[in-house]
Scaffold this motif. Structure first.
Motif, PDB file in Angstrom:
ATOM      1  N   UNK A 154     -43.439  -4.068 -55.629  1.00 23.60           N
ATOM      2  CA  UNK A 154     -43.745  -4.625 -56.956  1.00 23.60           C
ATOM      3  C   UNK A 154     -45.004  -3.989 -57.530  1.00 23.60           C
ATOM      4  N   UNK A 155     -46.039  -3.828 -56.705  1.00 28.77           N
ATOM      5  CA  UNK A 155     -47.291  -3.225 -57.165  1.00 28.77           C
ATOM      6  C   UNK A 155     -47.074  -1.795 -57.651  1.00 28.77           C
ATOM      7  N   UNK A 156     -46.320  -1.018 -56.892  1.00 32.71           N
ATOM      8  CA  UNK A 156     -46.047   0.356 -57.280  1.00 32.71           C
ATOM      9  C   UNK A 156     -45.284   0.410 -58.601  1.00 32.71           C
ATOM     10  N   UNK A 157     -44.274  -0.436 -58.717  1.00 38.58           N
ATOM     11  CA  UNK A 157     -43.467  -0.454 -59.937  1.00 38.58           C
ATOM     12  C   UNK A 157     -44.315  -0.792 -61.150  1.00 38.58           C
ATOM     13  N   UNK A 158     -45.213  -1.747 -60.997  1.00 42.23           N
ATOM     14  CA  UNK A 158     -46.066  -2.155 -62.116  1.00 42.23           C
ATOM     15  C   UNK A 158     -47.064  -1.063 -62.483  1.00 42.23           C
ATOM     16  N   UNK A 159     -47.628  -0.408 -61.476  1.00 42.91           N
ATOM     17  CA  UNK A 159     -48.642   0.622 -61.731  1.00 42.91           C
ATOM     18  C   UNK A 159     -48.048   1.885 -62.366  1.00 42.91           C
ATOM     19  N   UNK A 160     -46.819   2.215 -62.004  1.00 41.70           N
ATOM     20  CA  UNK A 160     -46.233   3.480 -62.457  1.00 41.70           C
ATOM     21  C   UNK A 160     -45.602   3.396 -63.842  1.00 41.70           C
ATOM     22  N   UNK A 161     -45.233   2.230 -64.266  1.00 47.39           N
ATOM     23  CA  UNK A 161     -44.508   2.120 -65.527  1.00 47.39           C
ATOM     24  C   UNK A 161     -45.379   2.590 -66.700  1.00 47.39           C
ATOM     25  N   UNK A 162     -44.798   3.455 -67.528  1.00 46.23           N
ATOM     26  CA  UNK A 162     -45.458   3.913 -68.750  1.00 46.23           C
ATOM     27  C   UNK A 162     -46.348   5.130 -68.602  1.00 46.23           C
TER      28      UNK A 162
END
Length: 327
Positions: free
Chosen positions: A285-293
């Motif tokens: 979840x952390x990776x997905x949130x950090x990488x988006x955009x």
């Protein structure tokens, strides 16, 4: 009609590509230009730039990456390669074909004792090996046709720069057809330098036009081209962001097993990512949130991944190794 002929000496690929667009859209004359660039990879307008290059080799060898106005496949430029550009006004676009522009080049090469020929596609060959790739772009009733001429290009550098694992990418982009290539210099019956070759090509082609005029840019022209270079051709949004949307897949072996991930990228930016295997739901979840955009680019990904270095290493995922797999 008078044909404007020019042989600029600027080796900046971004400036040269901007020059082509400027001549196409701001002039009304037919044009012939012969030019060279420093080491650079030039992708076609509709290609996925990242999927066409060995980006670490390109980075380590200071090779520029550029996107041109025309379609077709990726080509390699360096000072041992010549580029020719024809811009022609036409009444009927359907009457224009590659041979109209490649035949004059073939005839000039044959004057040097070279058995050059066209395959009928978009390339020129000598002895079954490619010496020239060609592409076109249409603007209103003007056609821009350009091609390469490998004279004494660094072919090993070319091969390494274009070596990429396409299995990681899923997209609908135009993909390059890799061909066996050779240098014109190796085929000449009598040796000549690249400068001598360039002068011969330019003079022979220019003299083939009954009415010709040699063009020198004004200060205003150069300023306008420089602006186009700076605002478009050298920009990440054009070079990488213009790529069609794609999915990038890879995996990483860890002490806990295999980590499998995919990145969904649009206009060069990561829209979402999926993580499976040897990773916790919380870290996923952390990776997905950090990488988006963010841009799908190593220099942008690096600080984001390093920010999570402690979390990653807690799960036996090394940040440096993950970063290598992300691009």
């Amino acid at each position: 009609m008078t044909v404007l002929c020019l042989h600029p000496t600027d080796l900046d690929p971004y400036f040269n590509l901007a020059t082509e667009e400027y001549l196409l859209k701001r002039f009304t004359d037919d044009i012939f230009m012969l030019w060279r660039s420093e080491s650079s990879i030039v992708v076609g307008k509709h290609q996925n730039a990242l999927a066409e290059i060995n980006h670490r080799y390109v980075r380590d060898h200071h090779i520029k990456v550029a996107r041109r106005l025309s379609g077709g496949g990726t080509v390699f430029h360096d000072p041992g390669n010549l580029n020719f550009t024809f811009i022609k006004n036409v009444d009927r676009l359907e009457d224009v074909n590659f041979k109209v522009f490649t035949q004059p080049i073939v005839e000039v090469l044959q004057k040097l004792g070279l058995d050059a020929y066209s395959t009928g596609r978009n390339d020129l060959l000598i002895g079954g090996k490619k010496i020239s790739g060609n592409a076109e772009h249409v603007f209103k009733k003007r056609v821009l046709h350009h091609g390469t001429l490998l004279f004494n290009s660094q072919l090993e550098k070319l091969r390494n720069a274009l070596k990429v694992d396409l299995s990681r990418f899923e997209d609908k982009a135009v993909q390059s057809n890799r061909s066996d290539v050779t240098n014109i210099a190796a085929c000449l019956p009598h040796p000549m330098s690249v400068d001598e070759f360039a002068r011969f090509i330019f003079e022979e082609v220019a003299q083939s036009f009954p009415k010709r005029q040699f063009l020198n840019f004004s200060d205003d022209d150069r300023q306008a081209i420089r602006q186009l270079r700076n605002e478009k051709y050298s920009q990440w949004d054009w070079i990488y962001g213009y790529s069609p949307k794609y999915k990038y897949r890879n995996e990483l072996a860890t002490a806990n097993g295999s980590l499998v991930f995919s990145l969904h990228v649009e206009k060069g930016k990561i829209k979402e990512s999926h993580w499976e295997g040897a990773i916790s739901a919380n870290l996923s979840r952390k990776l997905s949130e950090k990488l988006v955009g963010i841009n799908h680019a190593e220099e942008v990904l690096q600080p984001v991944i390093y920010e999570l270095k402690t979390d990653l290493e807690t799960e036996h995922i090394f940040a440096d190794r993950l970063l290598e797999r992300l691009v």
